[in-house]
Scaffold this motif. Structure first.
Motif, PDB file in Angstrom:
ATOM      1  N   GLN A   6       2.536  11.063  -7.948  1.00 53.42           N
ATOM      2  CA  GLN A   6       1.334  10.595  -7.250  1.00 53.42           C
ATOM      3  C   GLN A   6       1.802   9.582  -6.203  1.00 53.42           C
ATOM      4  O   GLN A   6       1.787   8.383  -6.418  1.00 53.42           O
ATOM      5  CB  GLN A   6       0.328   9.978  -8.224  1.00 53.42           C
ATOM      6  CG  GLN A   6       0.906   8.954  -9.189  1.00 53.42           C
ATOM      7  CD  GLN A   6      -0.143   8.334 -10.094  1.00 53.42           C
ATOM      8  OE1 GLN A   6      -1.210   8.914 -10.338  1.00 53.42           O
ATOM      9  NE2 GLN A   6       0.142   7.158 -10.600  1.00 53.42           N
ATOM     10  N   ARG A   8       0.604   9.060  -3.122  1.00 52.98           N
ATOM     11  CA  ARG A   8      -0.427   8.454  -2.292  1.00 52.98           C
ATOM     12  C   ARG A   8      -1.758   8.561  -3.009  1.00 52.98           C
ATOM     13  O   ARG A   8      -1.928   9.383  -3.915  1.00 52.98           O
ATOM     14  CB  ARG A   8      -0.516   9.131  -0.927  1.00 52.98           C
ATOM     15  CG  ARG A   8      -0.914  10.606  -0.956  1.00 52.98           C
ATOM     16  CD  ARG A   8      -0.886  11.212   0.430  1.00 52.98           C
ATOM     17  NE  ARG A   8      -1.238  12.622   0.432  1.00 52.98           N
ATOM     18  CZ  ARG A   8      -2.471  13.095   0.558  1.00 52.98           C
ATOM     19  NH1 ARG A   8      -3.492  12.246   0.680  1.00 52.98           N
ATOM     20  NH2 ARG A   8      -2.718  14.392   0.571  1.00 52.98           N
ATOM     21  N   PHE A   9      -2.708   7.704  -2.646  1.00 56.05           N
ATOM     22  CA  PHE A   9      -4.035   7.769  -3.235  1.00 56.05           C
ATOM     23  C   PHE A   9      -4.767   9.010  -2.734  1.00 56.05           C
ATOM     24  O   PHE A   9      -4.622   9.411  -1.573  1.00 56.05           O
ATOM     25  CB  PHE A   9      -4.846   6.523  -2.866  1.00 56.05           C
ATOM     26  CG  PHE A   9      -4.335   5.255  -3.494  1.00 56.05           C
ATOM     27  CD1 PHE A   9      -4.093   5.176  -4.858  1.00 56.05           C
ATOM     28  CD2 PHE A   9      -4.114   4.121  -2.726  1.00 56.05           C
ATOM     29  CE1 PHE A   9      -3.647   4.010  -5.440  1.00 56.05           C
ATOM     30  CE2 PHE A   9      -3.665   2.942  -3.299  1.00 56.05           C
ATOM     31  CZ  PHE A   9      -3.425   2.894  -4.662  1.00 56.05           C
ATOM     32  N   ARG A  48      -6.670   7.744  -7.481  1.00 52.35           N
ATOM     33  CA  ARG A  48      -7.540   7.571  -6.313  1.00 52.35           C
ATOM     34  C   ARG A  48      -7.487   6.163  -5.729  1.00 52.35           C
ATOM     35  O   ARG A  48      -7.949   5.921  -4.618  1.00 52.35           O
ATOM     36  CB  ARG A  48      -8.979   7.919  -6.682  1.00 52.35           C
ATOM     37  CG  ARG A  48      -9.205   9.417  -6.901  1.00 52.35           C
ATOM     38  CD  ARG A  48     -10.681   9.722  -7.070  1.00 52.35           C
ATOM     39  NE  ARG A  48     -10.945  11.154  -7.218  1.00 52.35           N
ATOM     40  CZ  ARG A  48     -11.170  11.977  -6.213  1.00 52.35           C
ATOM     41  NH1 ARG A  48     -11.143  11.532  -4.967  1.00 52.35           N
ATOM     42  NH2 ARG A  48     -11.405  13.273  -6.426  1.00 52.35           N
ATOM     43  N   GLY A  49      -6.967   5.204  -6.494  1.00 54.88           N
ATOM     44  CA  GLY A  49      -6.984   3.821  -6.032  1.00 54.88           C
ATOM     45  C   GLY A  49      -8.364   3.220  -6.086  1.00 54.88           C
ATOM     46  O   GLY A  49      -8.701   2.338  -5.299  1.00 54.88           O
ATOM     47  N   ASP A  50      -9.192   3.681  -7.024  1.00 54.17           N
ATOM     48  CA  ASP A  50     -10.552   3.175  -7.204  1.00 54.17           C
ATOM     49  C   ASP A  50     -10.619   2.293  -8.448  1.00 54.17           C
ATOM     50  O   ASP A  50      -9.969   2.596  -9.451  1.00 54.17           O
ATOM     51  CB  ASP A  50     -11.537   4.336  -7.391  1.00 54.17           C
ATOM     52  CG  ASP A  50     -11.749   5.150  -6.136  1.00 54.17           C
ATOM     53  OD1 ASP A  50     -11.432   4.647  -5.051  1.00 54.17           O
ATOM     54  OD2 ASP A  50     -12.242   6.283  -6.258  1.00 54.17           O
ATOM     55  N   TYR A  52     -11.703  -0.353  -5.174  1.00 57.03           N
ATOM     56  CA  TYR A  52     -10.877  -1.102  -4.230  1.00 57.03           C
ATOM     57  C   TYR A  52     -10.541  -2.501  -4.751  1.00 57.03           C
ATOM     58  O   TYR A  52      -9.474  -3.045  -4.464  1.00 57.03           O
ATOM     59  CB  TYR A  52     -11.585  -1.219  -2.882  1.00 57.03           C
ATOM     60  CG  TYR A  52     -11.718   0.099  -2.153  1.00 57.03           C
ATOM     61  CD1 TYR A  52     -10.661   1.006  -2.124  1.00 57.03           C
ATOM     62  CD2 TYR A  52     -12.901   0.443  -1.504  1.00 57.03           C
ATOM     63  CE1 TYR A  52     -10.787   2.222  -1.464  1.00 57.03           C
ATOM     64  CE2 TYR A  52     -13.031   1.663  -0.837  1.00 57.03           C
ATOM     65  CZ  TYR A  52     -11.968   2.544  -0.822  1.00 57.03           C
ATOM     66  OH  TYR A  52     -12.090   3.743  -0.181  1.00 57.03           O
ATOM     67  N   ARG A  55      -7.287  -2.737  -6.449  1.00 60.10           N
ATOM     68  CA  ARG A  55      -6.101  -2.816  -5.587  1.00 60.10           C
ATOM     69  C   ARG A  55      -5.781  -4.271  -5.265  1.00 60.10           C
ATOM     70  O   ARG A  55      -4.619  -4.696  -5.320  1.00 60.10           O
ATOM     71  CB  ARG A  55      -6.330  -2.048  -4.283  1.00 60.10           C
ATOM     72  CG  ARG A  55      -6.622  -0.563  -4.457  1.00 60.10           C
ATOM     73  CD  ARG A  55      -6.548   0.137  -3.112  1.00 60.10           C
ATOM     74  NE  ARG A  55      -7.140   1.470  -3.136  1.00 60.10           N
ATOM     75  CZ  ARG A  55      -7.098   2.313  -2.125  1.00 60.10           C
ATOM     76  NH1 ARG A  55      -6.515   1.949  -0.987  1.00 60.10           N
ATOM     77  NH2 ARG A  55      -7.664   3.514  -2.210  1.00 60.10           N
ATOM     78  N   THR A  60      -4.000  -1.212  -9.449  1.00 56.34           N
ATOM     79  CA  THR A  60      -3.637   0.168  -9.117  1.00 56.34           C
ATOM     80  C   THR A  60      -2.526   0.264  -8.079  1.00 56.34           C
ATOM     81  O   THR A  60      -2.005   1.354  -7.844  1.00 56.34           O
ATOM     82  CB  THR A  60      -4.863   0.927  -8.561  1.00 56.34           C
ATOM     83  OG1 THR A  60      -5.300   0.296  -7.359  1.00 56.34           O
ATOM     84  CG2 THR A  60      -5.999   0.942  -9.562  1.00 56.34           C
ATOM     85  N   ARG A  64      -0.518   2.272  -2.264  1.00 51.42           N
ATOM     86  CA  ARG A  64      -0.118   3.502  -2.956  1.00 51.42           C
ATOM     87  C   ARG A  64      -0.090   3.233  -4.455  1.00 51.42           C
ATOM     88  O   ARG A  64      -0.044   2.072  -4.872  1.00 51.42           O
ATOM     89  CB  ARG A  64       1.252   3.985  -2.459  1.00 51.42           C
ATOM     90  CG  ARG A  64       2.402   3.058  -2.812  1.00 51.42           C
ATOM     91  CD  ARG A  64       3.710   3.556  -2.239  1.00 51.42           C
ATOM     92  NE  ARG A  64       3.661   3.587  -0.778  1.00 51.42           N
ATOM     93  CZ  ARG A  64       4.654   4.062  -0.024  1.00 51.42           C
ATOM     94  NH1 ARG A  64       5.749   4.548  -0.598  1.00 51.42           N
ATOM     95  NH2 ARG A  64       4.540   4.043   1.285  1.00 51.42           N
ATOM     96  N   PRO A  65      -0.129   4.274  -5.287  1.00 54.09           N
ATOM     97  CA  PRO A  65      -0.131   4.049  -6.735  1.00 54.09           C
ATOM     98  C   PRO A  65       1.072   3.228  -7.196  1.00 54.09           C
ATOM     99  O   PRO A  65       2.177   3.350  -6.658  1.00 54.09           O
ATOM    100  CB  PRO A  65      -0.078   5.474  -7.299  1.00 54.09           C
ATOM    101  CG  PRO A  65      -0.703   6.321  -6.244  1.00 54.09           C
ATOM    102  CD  PRO A  65      -0.278   5.704  -4.941  1.00 54.09           C
TER     103      PRO A  65
END
Length: 329
Positions: A6, A8-9, A48-50, A52, A55, A60, A64-65
């Motif tokens: 993974q 990228r988000f 998904r990086g959710d 925000y 982050r 997360t 990026r993950p």
């Protein structure tokens, strides 16, 4: 080794099965040869990086993950151990929190894995860590469930819910499970004395009152859930179903905490089980219940490692029966 990356988000389609070098255990870590791994909402939030807000808080990753290889829950066999590890010799079957679990090998902090109960298959064992520990915290630690109390588990057919029903029943509570029609017999078999099909009945408008409600769904606002509590009842919020990509479950937890200050009921969010939090004692407690036969993981669907993206789509849709598991070996 084969691993699901993974990098990228994004949606499940961003996951890629690739060949990469296996990791090496650092001090205090073990290298696990993964046999099976389980999916959690945590995994698609990482993907998904959710939300925000996570982050910004470092949960997360910012752009990026945090982990290049997806997954966290795994069961397998100890391949080797880094310096400072005792009691987990090579060949030991284990389960636990293994960042990068969707791969043929993953490293884990030794304190966050535990020997696999003999009565479990690797697929069942992979289903235990995050869901089992979260359910234990919701029922025993936060809800403080006692024998004879009336306990309602909303979302009783899902990953956390199936564990929660069994743990509450093991504490000799009178359990009511709320689930879909297709899961009513399953939930009853797990120890629920009563089962409500949410498509036919809204428990918040019924006459029954409960000492503890564990809400894994989040479709009812706390004000409505309080209607189903006894005067001294406790609402335990697992943060599920939280709308919004900015705050998500974090916002729901804050709302529950704020409402707790102005109501006679006790409203408590669960601190979800993650590898960043102290989970060793809780993991041991869950496996002890499994050893006695009072708790058994429920595996709904299995997918091979190559179909991890499809498995993620299923889990993200929010209608999993028990746990969805990835088979690696």
């Amino acid at each position: 080794m084969k691993a699901v990356l993974q990098e990228r988000f994004g949606p499940p389609g961003t996951l890629r099965l690739r060949e990469i070098d296996p990791p090496r255990p650092a001090t205090g870590q073990v290298l696990v040869r993964v046999h099976a791994a389980a999916l959690n909402p945590y995994d698609w939030h990482m993907m998904r990086g959710d939300p925000y807000a996570a982050r910004l808080l470092g949960g997360t990753g910012l752009t990026r993950p945090k982990s290049r290889v997806a997954g966290i829950d795994a069961a397998g066999v100890v391949e080797s151990a880094g310096p400072g590890v005792e009691g987990l010799p090579p060949g030991t079957p284990v389960l636990g929190f293994c960042p990068g679990a969707f791969a043929e090998y993953a490293c884990a902090t030794a304190e966050l894995v535990t020997p696999k109960p003999e009565r479990l298959t690797f697929r069942q064992a992979a289903a235990v860590p995050m869901a089992g520990v979260t359910a234990l915290r919701g029922i025993r630690t936060v809800g403080r469930v006692r024998a004879g109390q009336r306990v309602l588990v909303n979302g009783a057919g899902g990953g956390v819910g199936t564990f929660a029903v069994q743990i509450a029943a093991a504490l000799d509570a009178e359990v009511t499970g709320v689930c879909s029609a297709g899961n009513t017999e399953l939930v009853r078999s797990l120890g629920a004395a009563h089962v409500i099909d949410y498509t036919r009945e809204d428990f918040t408008t019924a006459r029954a009152r409960y000492d503890v409600i564990l809400d894994n769904v989040g479709t009812h606002p706390p004000g409505r859930l309080r209607r189903a509590l006894t005067p001294a009842g406790v609402l335990v919020a697992n943060g599920g179903g939280s709308p919004g990509r900015v705050f998500g479950a974090i916002g729901s937890m804050l709302r529950v905490a704020a409402l707790d200050t102005v109501t006679r009921h006790r409203l408590r969010p669960i601190v979800p089980a993650t590898p960043a939090g102290p989970a060793h004692e809780d993991l041991l407690a869950v496996t002890a219940l499994i050893e006695t036969g009072r708790v058994t993981p429920v595996v709904g669907r299995t997918h091979p490692l190559a179909d991890t993206a499809e498995a993620m789509r299923h889990v993200e849709a929010g209608h999993s029966r028990g746990k969805t598991v990835i088979t690696v070996r």
